[in-house]
Design a protein around this motif. Structure first.
Motif, PDB file in Angstrom:
ATOM      1  N   VAL A 356     -63.765   6.410  -5.741  1.00  0.00           N
ATOM      2  CA  VAL A 356     -64.069   5.453  -4.907  1.00  0.00           C
ATOM      3  C   VAL A 356     -64.786   4.104  -5.350  1.00  0.00           C
ATOM      4  O   VAL A 356     -65.345   4.026  -6.307  1.00  0.00           O
ATOM      5  CB  VAL A 356     -64.822   5.859  -3.585  1.00  0.00           C
ATOM      6  CG1 VAL A 356     -64.267   7.246  -2.929  1.00  0.00           C
ATOM      7  CG2 VAL A 356     -66.088   6.331  -4.332  1.00  0.00           C
ATOM      8  N   ASP A 360     -66.619   1.355   0.301  1.00  0.00           N
ATOM      9  CA  ASP A 360     -65.503   2.099   0.784  1.00  0.00           C
ATOM     10  C   ASP A 360     -65.996   2.790   1.912  1.00  0.00           C
ATOM     11  O   ASP A 360     -67.353   3.458   1.758  1.00  0.00           O
ATOM     12  CB  ASP A 360     -64.711   3.128  -0.409  1.00  0.00           C
ATOM     13  CG  ASP A 360     -63.754   2.330  -1.350  1.00  0.00           C
ATOM     14  OD1 ASP A 360     -63.612   0.985  -0.889  1.00  0.00           O
ATOM     15  OD2 ASP A 360     -63.072   2.858  -1.905  1.00  0.00           O
ATOM     16  N   LYS A 362     -64.833   6.173   4.078  1.00  0.00           N
ATOM     17  CA  LYS A 362     -63.815   7.302   3.973  1.00  0.00           C
ATOM     18  C   LYS A 362     -63.975   8.395   5.150  1.00  0.00           C
ATOM     19  O   LYS A 362     -65.339   8.740   5.337  1.00  0.00           O
ATOM     20  CB  LYS A 362     -63.824   7.995   2.630  1.00  0.00           C
ATOM     21  CG  LYS A 362     -63.346   6.865   1.426  1.00  0.00           C
ATOM     22  CD  LYS A 362     -61.991   6.667   1.525  1.00  0.00           C
ATOM     23  CE  LYS A 362     -61.541   5.821   0.469  1.00  0.00           C
ATOM     24  NZ  LYS A 362     -60.040   5.557   0.221  1.00  0.00           N
ATOM     25  N   ALA A 427     -58.711  14.451   2.553  1.00  0.00           N
ATOM     26  CA  ALA A 427     -58.937  13.252   2.935  1.00  0.00           C
ATOM     27  C   ALA A 427     -58.350  12.531   3.857  1.00  0.00           C
ATOM     28  O   ALA A 427     -56.983  12.879   3.862  1.00  0.00           O
ATOM     29  CB  ALA A 427     -59.174  12.362   1.487  1.00  0.00           C
ATOM     30  N   ASP A 429     -56.402   9.447   5.077  1.00  0.00           N
ATOM     31  CA  ASP A 429     -56.258   8.103   4.509  1.00  0.00           C
ATOM     32  C   ASP A 429     -56.388   6.983   5.590  1.00  0.00           C
ATOM     33  O   ASP A 429     -56.398   7.303   6.876  1.00  0.00           O
ATOM     34  CB  ASP A 429     -54.671   7.945   4.356  1.00  0.00           C
ATOM     35  CG  ASP A 429     -54.345   8.791   2.989  1.00  0.00           C
ATOM     36  OD1 ASP A 429     -55.264   9.096   2.146  1.00  0.00           O
ATOM     37  OD2 ASP A 429     -53.380   9.174   2.854  1.00  0.00           O
TER      38      ASP A 429
END
Length: 429
Positions: A356, A360, A362, A427, A429
């Protein structure tokens, strides 16, 4: 152990109450020329004998009506026994029934000084303890309001804050901690652990996990008599077996797993709840957890009440403040005492995350089936690290970031660490 170390000695203690079928029977009995008996005798305690040594933490367990609270009232001189003796050596601070020792018309501040004077402290001595009491209770401006306006949670915060900060030699706690929220309960239990180093503690609770964790000895009462007095885990096992066999047979076997409801499209269209700003965010700040939500998988609705076998999704939102290689996302599920029920992370699930960059943002998701835990409150503590399972650096973790209540769970503790069925990670997107 020498008698010199004995701080509480209870000898052949009994407490008998007279029970009348009708209110007028009491008057009839007192006026009867033939001394006719209109009452029945109820033994709340019957010929109880034991001693407690300095530095012991003794748990007292038993079902409702077994005599636990009556025993503590005798030890603290709140109640006069019918027969027998209680000898106590040392300054006692007791947290008994909610409201005991507090004047409801006085403010919280006035009650602090009232309790201090009852304990034998001068105003100057209580002045020196005031900051610690207020910091622990953490009820803000309510300290200057009459305690009759307090919620039960605020009341127990103040009562416990006073009880532990008047330097007692013997601390007695009777189920009062069941009232506060889970974060405050854990704060109290941490304080009790500190006190155990040089204090004597009597701890009455229906919570067997708490008894096993904090006590080095347990007394089991039933129908006003001692059934067992010994090592916590062994006594607790037999007590639980007794409770299950006599009252809770419908819980002896796990129910068959229900037919799964088809899961809707798993796109998560709701915002992840931001972290409560009052919580302590720990770590080196290279990453910061800024949101967490627990979702019922079939309905895609946020939940704070869960049931055994329920399919759930745990969403965690992370903001990265620098470049990190292969971050690890994880969480732990803890009971109200802070005991870890289970832990999970992306690394052990063989899910290597992409590197990362700074700034960022997330989102991550764990999916799992809720295990068959005891009914009650649990907390979820998320964390972000980097490295490996055996050698990693914690960048952010938040104790008790999310509180959930287990509904329709077990009525007794299931032993040991649990693994989550159906555990998955991804994760988003």
């Amino acid at each position: 152990m020498s008698h010199l170390n004995t701080v509480i000695r209870v000898s052949q203690l009994s407490k008998v109450y007279k029970l009348y079928d009708n209110p007028t029977d009491r008057l009839k009995e007192s006026l009867s020329p033939l001394r006719r008996i209109y009452h029945k005798e109820f033994y709340a305690l019957k010929d109880i004998s034991f001693s407690v040594n300095k530095g012991e933490t003794v748990g007292i367990i038993g079902r409702n009506g077994s005599g636990k609270s009556t025993l503590l009232k005798a030890i603290t001189n709140v109640m006069t026994p019918t027969s027998g003796q209680v000898n106590v050596s040392g300054k006692v601070s007791a947290l008994l029934e909610l409201g005991a020792g507090f004047n409801p018309d006085f403010t919280g501040m006035e009650n602090i000084y009232l309790n201090g004077s009852i304990m034998g402290f001068s105003k100057e001595e209580m002045d020196s303890k005031l900051e610690q009491i207020l910091s622990f209770a953490d009820i803000g401006d309510f300290i200057n309001q009459p305690v009759k306006t307090y919620s039960s949670g605020m009341f127990v915060r103040l009562a416990f804050g006073v009880a532990i900060n008047v330097d007692p030699e013997i601390l007695i706690v009777d189920e009062a901690l069941a009232v506060g929220d889970i974060r405050f309960q854990q704060k109290c239990f941490r304080k009790i652990e500190e006190l155990q180093q040089d204090k004597t503690v009597l701890f009455v609770s229906h919570d067997i996990a708490a008894v096993n964790k904090f006590c080095n000895r347990v007394i089991w009462l039933n129908d006003g008599m001692i059934v067992e007095d010994g090592e916590p885990e062994e006594v607790a096992k037999r007590y639980q077996a007794f409770m299950i066999n006599s009252q809770l047979k419908k819980y002896e076997s796990m129910s068959e797993s229900k037919e799964e409801t088809p899961v809707r499209d798993d796109s998560y269209e709701q915002d992840i709840e931001p972290i409560d700003p009052s919580l302590d965010v720990l770590g080196d700040s290279k990453a910061k957890i800024i949101g967490i939500s627990l979702i019922d998988a079939p309905s895609n609705e946020k939940v704070t009440v869960v049931q055994p076998g329920q399919k759930l999704k745990l969403f965690i939102k992370v903001k990265y403040n620098c470049v990190l290689r292969s971050p690890i996302i994880g969480a732990s599920l803890k009971d109200r005492l802070g005991n870890i029920v289970t832990q999970f992370n992306s690394y052990v699930l063989d899910n290597t995350l992409d590197n990362v960059d700074e700034n960022d943002l997330k989102d991550y998701c764990f999916e799992f089936l809720m295990p068959p835990l005891k009914s009650g409150f649990y907390s979820i503590s998320p964390a972000v690290a980097s490295g490996s399972q055996s050698d990693h650096v914690q960048h952010c973790w938040i104790h008790d970031a999310l509180i959930v209540r287990m509904e329709d769970g077990q009525t007794y503790d299931l032993p040991g660490y649990m693994f989550l069925d159906g555990l998955k990670f991804r994760a988003i997107d």
